[in-house]
Motif scaffolding. Sequence first.
Motif, PDB file in Angstrom:
ATOM      1  N   ILE A  21      55.685  79.610  -5.231  1.00  0.00           N
ATOM      2  CA  ILE A  21      54.755  80.659  -5.664  1.00  0.00           C
ATOM      3  C   ILE A  21      55.510  81.788  -6.367  1.00  0.00           C
ATOM      4  O   ILE A  21      54.967  82.450  -7.254  1.00  0.00           O
ATOM      5  CB  ILE A  21      53.964  81.178  -4.447  1.00  0.00           C
ATOM      6  N   CYS A  38      48.336  89.042  -6.052  1.00  0.00           N
ATOM      7  CA  CYS A  38      47.691  87.728  -6.115  1.00  0.00           C
ATOM      8  C   CYS A  38      47.729  87.168  -7.539  1.00  0.00           C
ATOM      9  O   CYS A  38      47.360  87.865  -8.486  1.00  0.00           O
ATOM     10  CB  CYS A  38      46.256  87.831  -5.628  1.00  0.00           C
ATOM     11  N   VAL A  50      52.271  84.912   1.723  1.00  0.00           N
ATOM     12  CA  VAL A  50      52.772  83.532   1.726  1.00  0.00           C
ATOM     13  C   VAL A  50      53.469  83.286   3.062  1.00  0.00           C
ATOM     14  O   VAL A  50      54.420  83.994   3.420  1.00  0.00           O
ATOM     15  CB  VAL A  50      53.752  83.290   0.564  1.00  0.00           C
ATOM     16  N   HIS A  54      51.366  77.881   4.184  1.00  0.00           N
ATOM     17  CA  HIS A  54      50.128  78.149   3.445  1.00  0.00           C
ATOM     18  C   HIS A  54      50.182  79.562   2.865  1.00  0.00           C
ATOM     19  O   HIS A  54      51.034  80.362   3.229  1.00  0.00           O
ATOM     20  CB  HIS A  54      48.899  78.006   4.358  1.00  0.00           C
ATOM     21  N   PHE A  55      49.250  79.824   1.929  1.00  0.00           N
ATOM     22  CA  PHE A  55      49.112  81.161   1.359  1.00  0.00           C
ATOM     23  C   PHE A  55      47.681  81.644   1.584  1.00  0.00           C
ATOM     24  O   PHE A  55      46.753  80.844   1.778  1.00  0.00           O
ATOM     25  CB  PHE A  55      49.448  81.162  -0.143  1.00  0.00           C
ATOM     26  N   SER A  68      47.636  72.492  -3.294  1.00  0.00           N
ATOM     27  CA  SER A  68      46.472  73.193  -3.858  1.00  0.00           C
ATOM     28  C   SER A  68      46.898  74.334  -4.766  1.00  0.00           C
ATOM     29  O   SER A  68      46.191  74.676  -5.722  1.00  0.00           O
ATOM     30  CB  SER A  68      45.571  73.710  -2.733  1.00  0.00           C
ATOM     31  N   PHE A  69      48.076  74.949  -4.524  1.00  0.00           N
ATOM     32  CA  PHE A  69      48.545  76.025  -5.407  1.00  0.00           C
ATOM     33  C   PHE A  69      48.816  75.480  -6.806  1.00  0.00           C
ATOM     34  O   PHE A  69      48.436  76.090  -7.813  1.00  0.00           O
ATOM     35  CB  PHE A  69      49.804  76.676  -4.834  1.00  0.00           C
ATOM     36  N   GLN A  72      45.487  74.771  -8.486  1.00  0.00           N
ATOM     37  CA  GLN A  72      44.717  75.943  -8.899  1.00  0.00           C
ATOM     38  C   GLN A  72      45.368  76.719 -10.038  1.00  0.00           C
ATOM     39  O   GLN A  72      44.678  77.278 -10.887  1.00  0.00           O
ATOM     40  CB  GLN A  72      44.507  76.872  -7.699  1.00  0.00           C
ATOM     41  N   THR A  73      46.697  76.762 -10.057  1.00  0.00           N
ATOM     42  CA  THR A  73      47.365  77.570 -11.084  1.00  0.00           C
ATOM     43  C   THR A  73      47.613  76.800 -12.371  1.00  0.00           C
ATOM     44  O   THR A  73      47.741  77.404 -13.443  1.00  0.00           O
ATOM     45  CB  THR A  73      48.719  78.100 -10.566  1.00  0.00           C
TER      46      THR A  73
END
Length: 629
Positions: A21, A38, A50, A54-55, A68-69, A72-73
């Motif tokens: 991240i 964020c 973070v 998980h975040f 999932s990060f 999504q990004t």
Amino acid sequence: MALPPAFLDELRARTPLHGLIGRKTRLVRNGRQWKGCCPFHNEKTPSFYVYDDHFHCFGCGAHGDAISFVMQTEGAAFPEAVERLAGEAGLEVPRATPQAAERERRAKDLHGVCAAAEAAFRRRLTLPEGREALAYLRRRGLSEATIARFGLGWSGEGRGALAADLKGEGITPEQLVAAGLMKPRDPDRPEAGVVDMFFNRVIFPIRDRRGRTISFGGRILGDGQPKYVNGPETELFSKRRSLYGLDLAREGAFRGGPVVVVEGYMDVIALHQAGFSGAVAPLGTALTAEQLEALWQVSPEPVLCFDGDAAGVKAAGRSAELALPLLAPDRSLRLATIAGGEDPDTLVAKGGPAAFQAVLDAARPLSVALYDLLAGASPPATPEQRAGFRNRLEEAAKAIPDRALAAEYKRALLDRFFASGRGARPAFAPGGKPRPAWTPGKGRGRPGELSSIAGLQRVAIDQPGIRLERARNLLAILVRHPAILPEVEEALGALDLPAGECQVLRAALLRWLHVADVLDSQGLMDHLRQAGLESPLAWAVRSMGLSQAAHPEAQPKDAIDGWWHFFGLLRGEAELVEDRAEAQRMLVETNDPIAQQRLIRLQEALNALRGGEADQPGEPAAAPTGHIG
């Protein structure tokens, strides 16, 4: 085919979430977790946290894991995100085959088998046949809540008892064998049937990081051998990758407790009951690289706790050797020792939580403990022993892959090495005769003492004073010209400087180098004054005896040339030869321009020292002048 849960668990465990991240948004450590703005919505006040697995954003509600990060990004589909993360983690994504589908089905079944077996073992503990086992656990000081929390149970006497218990749930002996709960009576004769893996034993469920039971350990009551038995390797359970109590330790670490590695089941359970909820243990083997990686997913600096006997020292040495190639700036270890033949279980029973807290408070950073482990019980005394010991220290630092961290370790180890050798006066005079103790008024040539030779009187050369002035000039150049610090950082760290203000200033300069945004002299001096080092600073830059290279108006080339000049004077010819050989090796290995520049500088310093440009050790110190030297 859905990907196996075990593969996805390992992928998440091998992906440091804050590192992933951190590529998208700047993160800063906030206690046990990381915090930043964020990446999913525009905010000025950080509300994005973070954790180890998980975040979560408390502003927009974004939540997820590493997979999932990426989805999504970057707009990646699930398979694409998994492929990318697996490539970075060095894992191969399982392919859809009939065999893989069958393994996945079996794994799901085995989790159910282990859960059913745990329930059966727990029931037996409360039956009349489990009375002795329950009494044993209570004698060890365990409460009912602790027994329930760890799922402790009783195996019964074997003879197919577990298979009979679980037959009604549709679980077959073949499934029990696959789960490591039964084994063939005779591997060479399948027709001989199967027998229970555990009988007449107190049962300890072994869980994965998500809290799912994946295997079992058992302790025999009485004097039988082996005292402890772990389940065999299965599709769910790998001893190298598992740690007893890791699921509970994750929660303990999240709440701020230290993660502590101890030896056995009962040590872990006793510490949890005493309030040390980050305790874990390997499963009958020495600590492995995979287990260290799992620990660092939970805590950046877990504590390894060892007995104070010879076996404990040996185990600590093995763990340190294992850890060095895995260290990074954001993950290390501390080592703690329990003396007096105690273990955590008995120590807490006798002295309560305060006794074990004292052990944790005395835990040493790995860099400190490593020096003692390499020195051994008898520190090196002769020149040959010290040379060999120094080589071992430097080799240990070289094992660390991060170059900046390796340099810090080398500096810390060698600083202590040189400190240990200062002030030692040989016990024997030339010829092997015992050296008489010096008393005032006897002997010649001691600093500051008048000597009489042929009616003349002279002041003996003050070698420590000369060395101190050279060190002061070297440090003053850096204060006035800090832009050269990155080039000389490693050489500065390896230098044996006089104790006191010189070492204090060096440590402050090296710390500042890694936090400063701009390497300017005024900013450095302001930093030193704010750190309470105004007096050492004033001593270093006072004008009397200061080289032209240390003046603010000196050109950068003059400053760097002057610095290496003083470095050569302080380092000595033998050490410069050794440094040059190391720089030559690094240049061959890396073809790095920095290594080439370092080699050139070291050769120049060596040439100057050999060519007589440097003042010789036996000559009186020259009167202070403005030129270098």
